[in-house]
Write a protein that holds these residues in place. Structure first.
Motif, PDB file in Angstrom:
ATOM      1  N   GLY A  78       2.932  39.596 -38.809  1.00 18.76           N
ATOM      2  CA  GLY A  78       4.039  38.378 -39.501  1.00 18.76           C
ATOM      3  C   GLY A  78       2.850  36.917 -39.573  1.00 18.76           C
TER       4      GLY A  78
ATOM      5  N   GLU B 265       8.764  40.527 -30.742  1.00 19.01           N
ATOM      6  CA  GLU B 265       9.504  40.660 -32.770  1.00 19.01           C
ATOM      7  C   GLU B 265      10.048  39.688 -33.886  1.00 19.01           C
ATOM      8  OE1 GLU B 265      13.839  42.617 -32.228  1.00 19.01           O
ATOM      9  OE2 GLU B 265      13.787  41.763 -30.104  1.00 19.01           O
ATOM     10  N   GLU B 266      10.632  39.833 -34.878  1.00 20.47           N
ATOM     11  CA  GLU B 266      10.612  39.107 -35.307  1.00 20.47           C
ATOM     12  C   GLU B 266      11.730  38.301 -34.895  1.00 20.47           C
ATOM     13  OE1 GLU B 266      10.885  38.172 -40.397  1.00 20.47           O
ATOM     14  OE2 GLU B 266      11.955  39.372 -40.025  1.00 20.47           O
TER      15      GLU B 266
ATOM     16  N   PHE C  91       8.332  33.231 -34.617  1.00 21.85           N
ATOM     17  CA  PHE C  91       7.576  34.547 -35.374  1.00 21.85           C
ATOM     18  C   PHE C  91       8.602  34.817 -36.434  1.00 21.85           C
ATOM     19  CE2 PHE C  91       6.427  38.524 -35.121  1.00 21.85           C
ATOM     20  CZ  PHE C  91       5.279  38.761 -35.770  1.00 21.85           C
ATOM     21  N   LEU C  92       7.924  35.014 -37.894  1.00 17.96           N
ATOM     22  CA  LEU C  92       8.617  35.907 -38.938  1.00 17.96           C
ATOM     23  C   LEU C  92       7.464  36.801 -39.162  1.00 17.96           C
ATOM     24  CD1 LEU C  92      10.016  32.251 -39.590  1.00 17.96           C
ATOM     25  CD2 LEU C  92      11.036  33.538 -38.478  1.00 17.96           C
ATOM     26  N   GLU C  93       8.290  37.433 -39.922  1.00 20.07           N
ATOM     27  CA  GLU C  93       7.726  38.973 -40.589  1.00 20.07           C
ATOM     28  C   GLU C  93       8.442  38.903 -41.936  1.00 20.07           C
ATOM     29  OE1 GLU C  93       5.609  42.020 -37.225  1.00 20.07           O
ATOM     30  OE2 GLU C  93       8.594  41.647 -37.321  1.00 20.07           O
TER      31      GLU C  93
ATOM     32  N   ALA D  63       2.969  37.883 -30.342  1.00 23.65           N
ATOM     33  CA  ALA D  63       2.504  38.604 -31.852  1.00 23.65           C
ATOM     34  C   ALA D  63       1.824  39.522 -31.392  1.00 23.65           C
ATOM     35  CB  ALA D  63       2.893  38.167 -33.268  1.00 23.65           C
TER      36      ALA D  63
ATOM     37  N   ARG E 101      13.799  35.224 -48.174  1.00 25.53           N
ATOM     38  CA  ARG E 101      13.840  36.224 -48.613  1.00 25.53           C
ATOM     39  C   ARG E 101      14.029  36.789 -49.069  1.00 25.53           C
ATOM     40  NH1 ARG E 101      13.755  38.807 -42.227  1.00 25.53           N
ATOM     41  NH2 ARG E 101      16.023  38.386 -42.409  1.00 25.53           N
TER      42      ARG E 101
END
Length: 294
Positions: A168, A71-72, A105-107, A65, A221
């Motif tokens: 993220g 990527e998310e 992986f989160l954004e 990341a 979200r």
């Protein structure tokens, strides 16, 4: 901490002594089938990789990341971790293919002050999934432990670690699935098998956890990260075994607060009611240990 070189994602290479099927009780994950089931247009999960062994999936995915190579929705799973980490760099290790060890992986496009809810969200999502897919009631110990009942004892069977990476957050989940009593790292640990799980096949368990995590994340979200509007705060409180107990929060510098855990506030902090009549919130980043008092 230097991770061991990972295998080729989805195509681990067996060796004569430790082939992929050397332990028939613990078959490898079917990476191709999982990828097909989870990575789909419009869904959260955008990449799904499985490696045979690594030091820590959190470390590996965080490095990707920060380098702009994730990527998310990227998911990294290890069949074995040699240097899995928990809070404050505590280690987490288990035999190969005995559990679920993965990071995502989160954004989140929500205010950063609400990102602290992500490990709690992961706990709710995991507990919800395990109840449905494994038939095991999983309780949450604030801030990041997953508890199961083994006999008349409440034991830790999993943990969650969230850390900033690039733009993220990497959220790692470690869960003991088929560990036997003589394989436990410490006597007070547990596993789904020891808790009498109705199913310990890791493929459907992983699918269930990631789908539950996707649903809870999208709801949170969609509510702008508001834990009340997304019902995350309510769900966490309902499943939190810490609430209602008298605990000792050990802080840096050998300071401590003793009180009854009465709530989890809107910032994800544990609120302790002390004998002096004060309600004192403590954040996950503020404590060294949280233990039962007395």
């Amino acid at each position: 901490m230097t991770p061991k070189p990972p295998g080729t994602p989805g195509s681990p290479q067996p060796d004569p002594a430790h082939g992929r099927w050397s332990d028939l009780e613990r078959p490898p994950l079917n990476a191709a089938a999982l990828r097909k089931a989870l990575v789909r247009p419009g869904g959260l999960w955008t990449a799904f990789d499985v490696v045979e062994v690594t030091g820590s999936t959190n470390t590996d995915l965080a490095e990707r990341a920060r380098a702009g190579d994730a990527e998310e929705g990227a998911v990294l799973v290890a069949e074995e971790q040699s240097a899995g980490r928990g809070r404050l760099d505590r280690t987490w290790s288990s035999p190969a293919r005995s559990g679920l060890f993965f990071s995502v992986f989160l954004e989140p496009d929500v205010p950063t002050e609400r990102w602290g809810w992500l490990p709690l969200l992961a706990g709710v999502a995991t507990a919800t999934a395990l109840s449905r897919a494994a038939g095991v009631d999983t309780a949450l110990k604030w801030p990041n432990d997953l508890l199961v009942q083994v006999g008349d004892e409440e034991r830790k069977a999993g943990g969650i670690l969230a850390e900033r990476a690039g733009d993220g957050v990497v959220v790692g989940i470690g869960l003991n699935v088929t560990l036997h009593a003589d394989e436990l790292p410490v006597p007070e640990a547990g596993s789904l098998l020891l808790a009498g799980a109705a199913a310990v096949d890791r493929d459907p368990l992983l699918r269930a956890v990631l789908r539950s995590l996707e649903q809870w994340y999208e709801d949170w979200r969609g509510a702008g990260g508001d834990p009340g509007a997304s019902r995350l705060q309510e769900a966490y409180a309902a499943g939190c075994a810490t609430l209602g107990r008298t605990v000792r929060a050990v802080l840096p510098g050998d300071r401590e607060i003793i009180g009854e855990a009465v709530a989890v506030d809107g910032d994800g902090r544990l609120v302790l009611a002390t004998k002096e009549g004060v309600q004192q919130p403590v954040g996950a980043g503020d404590i060294v240990h949280l233990r039962a008092a007395g």
